[in-house]
Design a protein around this motif. Structure first.
Motif, PDB file in Angstrom:
ATOM      1  N   ARG A  31      -7.861   9.255  -1.013  1.00 42.45           N
ATOM      2  CA  ARG A  31      -7.023   8.699  -2.079  1.00 42.45           C
ATOM      3  C   ARG A  31      -6.537   7.313  -1.694  1.00 42.45           C
ATOM      4  N   ARG A  32      -6.577   6.308  -2.585  1.00 39.61           N
ATOM      5  CA  ARG A  32      -5.903   4.844  -2.267  1.00 39.61           C
ATOM      6  C   ARG A  32      -5.178   4.479  -3.440  1.00 39.61           C
ATOM      7  N   ILE A  54       0.857  -1.286   0.043  1.00 39.98           N
ATOM      8  CA  ILE A  54      -0.022  -0.032   0.045  1.00 39.98           C
ATOM      9  C   ILE A  54       1.135   1.204   0.017  1.00 39.98           C
ATOM     10  N   SER A  86      -6.820   4.230  -7.198  1.00 40.43           N
ATOM     11  CA  SER A  86      -8.485   4.185  -7.127  1.00 40.43           C
ATOM     12  C   SER A  86      -8.981   5.771  -7.355  1.00 40.43           C
ATOM     13  N   THR A 139      -0.619   4.669  -0.534  1.00 36.95           N
ATOM     14  CA  THR A 139      -1.443   5.440  -0.045  1.00 36.95           C
ATOM     15  C   THR A 139      -2.837   4.997   0.397  1.00 36.95           C
ATOM     16  N   ASN A 140      -3.249   5.110   1.396  1.00 35.36           N
ATOM     17  CA  ASN A 140      -4.585   4.618   1.823  1.00 35.36           C
ATOM     18  C   ASN A 140      -5.175   5.847   2.984  1.00 35.36           C
ATOM     19  N   TYR A 181      -2.485   1.263  -4.224  1.00 36.81           N
ATOM     20  CA  TYR A 181      -1.883   0.044  -3.807  1.00 36.81           C
ATOM     21  C   TYR A 181      -1.385  -0.792  -4.820  1.00 36.81           C
TER      22      TYR A 181
END
Length: 135
Positions: A42-43, A35, A63, A37-38, A45
């Motif tokens: 924002r995401r 991962i 995402s 950025t979670n 992975y």
């Protein structure tokens, strides 16, 4: 105006090809291996998956902004959709929960038909001189 209509039609045709390529792809269950950025906004992975044809891929999924809320963790699973031409491309890989490009396809198709209609009418009317009505 004719050249501009043809350029727009060509651009929309290329966008349509990308949509067809995406539709010919498949959705697979992928393992989350990292991962980046979670955060709520924002995401991003990394996932590892295999295509039905047996090609192994490791790629990054972004995402976009405001992803649907759900838990992502290393070792977890995620459904991803890849394109037919390049299944391992991070550029073409997306979460299945993200919006599909179908609304864009409809708008692009209508715009392309409009551009080609304008180009055809411009070409057809180019050689004609305005007719004079009898007085």
């Amino acid at each position: 105006m004719l050249i501009m209509a043809l350029v727009w039609a060509a651009g929309l045709g290329l966008a349509g090809w990308r949509t067809i390529d995406d539709a010919r792809g498949a959705t697979v269950d992928a393992e989350v291996v990292g991962i980046t950025t979670n955060v709520p906004g924002r995401r991003v992975y990394d996932v590892r998956f295999a295509t039905p044809a047996g090609q192994a891929c490791e790629s990054r999924v972004d995402s976009g902004s405001k992803p649907p809320p759900r838990e992502i963790h290393v070792g977890g699973r995620a459904l991803v959709h890849y394109s037919a031409s390049d299944p391992c491309s991070s550029f073409l890989l997306r979460e299945t929960t993200s919006m599909a490009p179908w609304p864009f396809t409809i708008v692009a198709s209508v715009s392309m038909v409009a551009c080609l209609t304008v180009a055809w009418r411009q070409h057809r009317n180019r050689g004609k001189s305005p007719s004079r009505a009898p007085r």
